[in-house]
Design an enzyme around this catalytic site. Structure first.
Site, mmCIF file in Angstrom:
data_model
loop_
_atom_site.group_PDB
_atom_site.id
_atom_site.type_symbol
_atom_site.label_atom_id
_atom_site.label_comp_id
_atom_site.label_asym_id
_atom_site.label_seq_id
_atom_site.Cartn_x
_atom_site.Cartn_y
_atom_site.Cartn_z
ATOM 1 N N HIS A 12 32.809 -1.051 49.089
ATOM 2 C CA HIS A 12 33.177 0.130 48.631
ATOM 3 C C HIS A 12 34.039 1.045 49.420
ATOM 4 O O HIS A 12 34.231 2.297 49.412
ATOM 5 C CB HIS A 12 32.094 1.002 48.020
ATOM 6 C CG HIS A 12 31.376 0.476 46.872
ATOM 7 N ND1 HIS A 12 31.895 -0.201 46.011
ATOM 8 C CD2 HIS A 12 29.998 0.527 46.575
ATOM 9 C CE1 HIS A 12 31.022 -0.468 45.068
ATOM 10 N NE2 HIS A 12 29.879 -0.294 45.472
ATOM 11 N N VAL A 68 37.782 -2.964 40.105
ATOM 12 C CA VAL A 68 39.188 -2.855 40.997
ATOM 13 C C VAL A 68 39.862 -4.201 40.569
ATOM 14 O O VAL A 68 39.303 -5.237 40.201
ATOM 15 C CB VAL A 68 38.917 -2.963 42.510
ATOM 16 C CG1 VAL A 68 40.178 -2.938 43.267
ATOM 17 C CG2 VAL A 68 38.006 -1.817 42.952
ATOM 18 N N LEU A 92 36.295 -7.935 45.822
ATOM 19 C CA LEU A 92 36.805 -6.583 45.017
ATOM 20 C C LEU A 92 35.520 -6.099 44.164
ATOM 21 O O LEU A 92 34.982 -6.883 43.441
ATOM 22 C CB LEU A 92 38.008 -6.885 44.145
ATOM 23 C CG LEU A 92 39.468 -6.940 45.025
ATOM 24 C CD1 LEU A 92 40.508 -7.139 43.836
ATOM 25 C CD2 LEU A 92 39.517 -5.880 46.085
ATOM 26 N N ASP A 93 35.614 -4.770 44.272
ATOM 27 C CA ASP A 93 34.409 -4.385 43.346
ATOM 28 C C ASP A 93 34.999 -4.611 41.773
ATOM 29 O O ASP A 93 36.023 -4.962 41.535
ATOM 30 C CB ASP A 93 34.527 -2.622 43.400
ATOM 31 C CG ASP A 93 34.093 -1.988 44.671
ATOM 32 O OD1 ASP A 93 33.482 -3.047 45.621
ATOM 33 O OD2 ASP A 93 34.244 -1.125 45.052
ATOM 34 N N ARG A 94 33.982 -4.744 40.967
ATOM 35 C CA ARG A 94 34.140 -5.029 39.651
ATOM 36 C C ARG A 94 35.186 -4.306 38.799
ATOM 37 O O ARG A 94 35.995 -4.792 38.123
ATOM 38 C CB ARG A 94 32.770 -4.864 38.715
ATOM 39 C CG ARG A 94 32.878 -5.593 37.461
ATOM 40 C CD ARG A 94 31.491 -5.635 36.812
ATOM 41 N NE ARG A 94 31.147 -4.297 36.363
ATOM 42 C CZ ARG A 94 29.878 -4.025 35.817
ATOM 43 N NH1 ARG A 94 28.802 -4.925 35.795
ATOM 44 N NH2 ARG A 94 29.495 -3.011 35.505
#
Length: 238
Positions: A183, A103, A99-101
């Site tokens: 992303h 999110v 997961l993106d930072r």
């Protein structure tokens, strides 16, 4: 299995296990045992009077907070693994996908590499559900665009289900997809003209984020959750 092997499943190295055994801190069926090669069952073993927390493979869910990276280690930032007790970190546990930072939400962590690979592989089509807050009012055209598959700069996103929960100056929606490229969800919303404000992952396959978990908290998966994941990945649950 050997007594030292049983302790290694609880996160101790073989040398640490042998030292604990030699000091008489390990009991089998209530009796102190100093033979590291003693054949035991996990349920028989205690350390300092408490049952050891050990299993062949470890399966956890974590409620990831914002600002934490989905990795095993990072020189600058906290990781999802660093949020776990040392006993799990010792097991070389890792996150399933990323997961993106910024999110938040569900992260699965496991020592089961085969299951992890299948859950992130598009071939096995494990669903991921996200809840998104975005700019502007989503409408039926956006639902159709997601369902048709969106053209992004470097690939075409596979068809995804978009369910609008609120629409106004900002919108709230759930999106379900089987891919998980870099992303991707953020880029899909940007492609239809609705940049993301926030994003939370709610579900992977049959496993839904436990509402009782606050950000940063974790729990073991239940037997039913593990079996469901393995079944969807066509792996034996033996």
């Amino acid at each position: 299995m050997r007594l030292d092997k049983a302790l290694s499943l609880a996160g101790y190295t073989r040398s640490e296990a042998k030292a604990l055994i030699a000091r008489g801190r390990v009991c089998v069926s209530g009796e102190a045992v100093r033979d590291a090669g003693r054949s035991v069952q996990l349920c028989e073993v205690t350390l300092d009077g408490s049952p050891i927390d050990a299993q062949q493979e470890v399966y956890l869910m974590l409620h990831k907070p914002a600002g934490v990276v989905t990795a095993t280690e990072d020189k600058r930032l906290p990781t999802v693994v660093s949020l776990l007790p040392e006993m799990y970190q010792r097991r070389k546990i890792g996150p399933v996908g990323r997961l993106d930072r910024d999110v938040t939400g569900l992260v699965l962590l496991t020592t089961d590499g085969q299951l992890a690979h299948r859950l992130i592989s598009p071939r096995w089509k494990a669903e991921k559900q996200y809840r998104a807050r975005c700019e502007g009012a989503l409408d039926a055209g956006d639902v159709e665009a997601f369902a048709a598959g969106l053209e992004l700069s470097d690939f075409t996103a596979a068809p995804a289900k978009l369910e609008i929960l609120e629409a106004g100056e900002t919108s709230l929606a759930d999106v379900i997809l089987t891919e998980g490229k870099f992303h991707q969800v953020k880029r899909m919303f940007a492609a239809v003209g609705h940049p993301l404000i926030s994003l939370q992952r709610l579900r992977i396959g049959c496993v839904t984020l436990d509402e009782a978990l606050a950000p940063g908290q974790f729990r073991r998966l239940t037997d039913a959750e593990i079996s469901g994941l393995k079944q969807s990945a066509q792996l034996s649950d033996g």
